[in-house]
Scaffold this active site. Sequence first.
Site, PDB file in Angstrom:
ATOM      1  N   GLU A   1      37.293  55.895  44.659  1.00 20.22           N
ATOM      2  CA  GLU A   1      37.308  54.308  44.897  1.00 20.22           C
ATOM      3  C   GLU A   1      38.725  53.885  44.123  1.00 20.22           C
ATOM      4  O   GLU A   1      38.424  53.098  43.383  1.00 20.22           O
ATOM      5  CB  GLU A   1      36.115  53.724  44.514  1.00 20.22           C
ATOM      6  CG  GLU A   1      35.001  54.023  45.149  1.00 20.22           C
ATOM      7  CD  GLU A   1      33.547  53.651  44.684  1.00 20.22           C
ATOM      8  OE1 GLU A   1      33.711  52.884  43.425  1.00 20.22           O
ATOM      9  OE2 GLU A   1      32.479  53.706  45.179  1.00 20.22           O
TER      10      GLU A   1
ATOM     11  N   ARG B   1      43.670  50.038  41.587  1.00 23.58           N
ATOM     12  CA  ARG B   1      44.792  49.825  40.590  1.00 23.58           C
ATOM     13  C   ARG B   1      45.822  50.777  41.169  1.00 23.58           C
ATOM     14  O   ARG B   1      47.056  50.685  41.362  1.00 23.58           O
ATOM     15  CB  ARG B   1      44.653  49.795  39.432  1.00 23.58           C
ATOM     16  CG  ARG B   1      45.577  49.487  38.340  1.00 23.58           C
ATOM     17  CD  ARG B   1      45.552  49.503  36.969  1.00 23.58           C
ATOM     18  NE  ARG B   1      43.931  49.187  36.436  1.00 23.58           N
ATOM     19  CZ  ARG B   1      43.819  48.262  36.054  1.00 23.58           C
ATOM     20  NH1 ARG B   1      44.560  47.242  35.740  1.00 23.58           N
ATOM     21  NH2 ARG B   1      42.605  48.044  35.661  1.00 23.58           N
TER      22      ARG B   1
ATOM     23  N   CYS C   1      47.288  23.492  31.707  1.00 24.13           N
ATOM     24  CA  CYS C   1      46.947  22.949  30.260  1.00 24.13           C
ATOM     25  C   CYS C   1      45.888  23.825  29.373  1.00 24.13           C
ATOM     26  O   CYS C   1      44.865  23.276  29.223  1.00 24.13           O
ATOM     27  CB  CYS C   1      46.316  21.714  30.597  1.00 24.13           C
ATOM     28  SG  CYS C   1      47.717  20.691  31.457  1.00 24.13           S
TER      29      CYS C   1
HETATM   30  N1  LLP Z   1      34.615  51.140  41.914  1.00 24.32           N
HETATM   31  C1  LLP Z   1      33.944  50.146  41.247  1.00 24.32           C
HETATM   32  C2  LLP Z   1      32.486  50.438  41.294  1.00 24.32           C
HETATM   33  C3  LLP Z   1      34.490  49.178  40.340  1.00 24.32           C
HETATM   34  O1  LLP Z   1      33.907  48.762  39.621  1.00 24.32           O
HETATM   35  C4  LLP Z   1      36.144  49.120  40.313  1.00 24.32           C
HETATM   36  C5  LLP Z   1      36.603  48.168  39.612  1.00 24.32           C
HETATM   37  C6  LLP Z   1      36.934  50.111  40.858  1.00 24.32           C
HETATM   38  C7  LLP Z   1      36.178  51.171  41.903  1.00 24.32           C
HETATM   39  C8  LLP Z   1      38.350  49.899  41.220  1.00 24.32           C
HETATM   40  O2  LLP Z   1      38.728  50.339  39.668  1.00 24.32           O
HETATM   41  P1  LLP Z   1      40.530  50.502  39.631  1.00 24.32           P
HETATM   42  O3  LLP Z   1      40.932  51.904  40.441  1.00 24.32           O
HETATM   43  O4  LLP Z   1      41.091  49.533  40.321  1.00 24.32           O
HETATM   44  O5  LLP Z   1      40.700  50.721  38.041  1.00 24.32           O
HETATM   45  N2  LLP Z   1      40.354  42.947  36.559  1.00 24.32           N
HETATM   46  C9  LLP Z   1      40.604  44.179  35.736  1.00 24.32           C
HETATM   47  C10 LLP Z   1      40.242  45.440  36.498  1.00 24.32           C
HETATM   48  C11 LLP Z   1      38.385  45.458  36.573  1.00 24.32           C
HETATM   49  C12 LLP Z   1      38.005  46.511  37.369  1.00 24.32           C
HETATM   50  C13 LLP Z   1      36.632  46.222  38.113  1.00 24.32           C
HETATM   51  N3  LLP Z   1      36.238  47.252  38.836  1.00 24.32           N
HETATM   52  C14 LLP Z   1      42.060  44.413  35.508  1.00 24.32           C
HETATM   53  O6  LLP Z   1      42.974  43.641  35.842  1.00 24.32           O
HETATM   54  O7  LLP Z   1      42.432  45.207  34.612  1.00 24.32           O
END
Ligand code: LLP
Length: 420
Positions: free
Chosen positions: A280, A283, A349
């Site tokens: 999954e 990023r 702000c």
């Molecule tokens: N799968 C699940 C169950 C998740 O909760 C997430 C991310 C992903 C996959 C994807 O994760 P990635 O491969 O993108 O790391 N807003 C934060 C990141 C929040 C991630 C939430 N869950 C930031 O900007 O760093």
Amino acid sequence: MSAGRPFGYEKDRLTVAGVDVAALADEFGTPLYVYAGDQIAERAQMLQKAFAAQEHTVCYAVKANSSLAIMKMLGGLGCGFDIVSGGELERVRRAVPEALGKVVFSGVGKQAWEMDAALKAGIMLFNVESEAELEVLAARAQALRITAKIALRVNPDVFAETHPYISTGLSEHKFGIAIARAREVYGRAAKMQGIEPAGVSVHIGSQIRSVEPFAESVKRVRALVEELRGDGMDIRLLDAGGGFGVEYGNAAFDPAARVAEYAAALLKVLDGAKVHLLLEPGRFLVAQAGALVTRVLYTKVNGKKKFVITDAGMNDLIRPSLYQAHHEIVPVVVSERETEVADIVGPVCESGDFFAHDRSMAEVRAGELVALLDAGAYGMSLASHYNSRVKPAEVLVSGGVARLVRRRETLEDLMAGEIL
Ligand code: LLP
């Protein structure tokens, strides 16, 4: 510009995959999200190739960047999707309806209507996060006479070094079901009408850069799969979650090498297990492909501090404010001016509305453009209307051609849902 980014300079002008960034800003206005589609595709294929020896599906985590155009492109490459809401499900339906059978539904707070929509869409897997949720899902499945294929999201109690807000794999976090209890809950699930245990899932957090925690959690999950099979369940899906990180600073970053390392570590612990592996990533696919391009409105000096005020704010890119995240900020047209130290801030702000504190960069002046790099993930998808600001436009560059994939909002859009 460090390796891994599709942005670079041609003479003194910033380009993305060969397209002039200043020209895009002039055509589409600022703030503007710009994405390199070819890099997103390349990253997805990098993962697919690295895991070729193992039956698998890359399920893009829609929350990272839910642009329909990006989803369509990834769907075209055979990706499935990891969703966390009925809204994200609807995005899959609109962008890539043929991929609905490759959707996994994650999230700690699924609502009955969202479950209904996902059941009717025939998704691949529900990642169930609690026993209470399991009961609601069973009731919805029975009412609709559709079997829900489920995995329990287990909490492996593995520590992953990352920001506390995005670390999820410890027993003190709200996510998942403790792995020690999982077998018992699976036993109950197997007896429920409308529920079919089909997989086990895990997700330990985000922006994790070492492969060990991933390997450790998959090792624990694999052992559980064997136990459940021993209990007579047909467990065929192993969802290893997302969380694979990128480099936000200027250190060298070789995505292909990192993916190879990640795949090798996971394939080693899977050791030929007959499971369909789900990944999954969010990023890793989109972060470095995107930049937020913004125009400097004003500069000013308060006491000892110089401020550069841009037309983008925390409502457009909240990562610095929310996670103290570092984003490189670069000029769109390079100047010969002296380096100075300044705070780069938005117009919202709040003192928390900043992109960088005490950043050294060549002096920029009002009217000039700067780009905030690595903003493709959790940038636009976290954007809000705070301060009644319209959301930015988005441009996708593919094969050297730039295309507007989301127009800038209007004041009409901003107030569309309101009743006077
Ligand atoms: N799968 C699940 C169950 C998740 O909760 C997430 C991310 C992903 C996959 C994807 O994760 P990635 O491969 O993108 O790391 N807003 C934060 C990141 C929040 C991630 C939430 N869950 C930031 O900007 O760093």
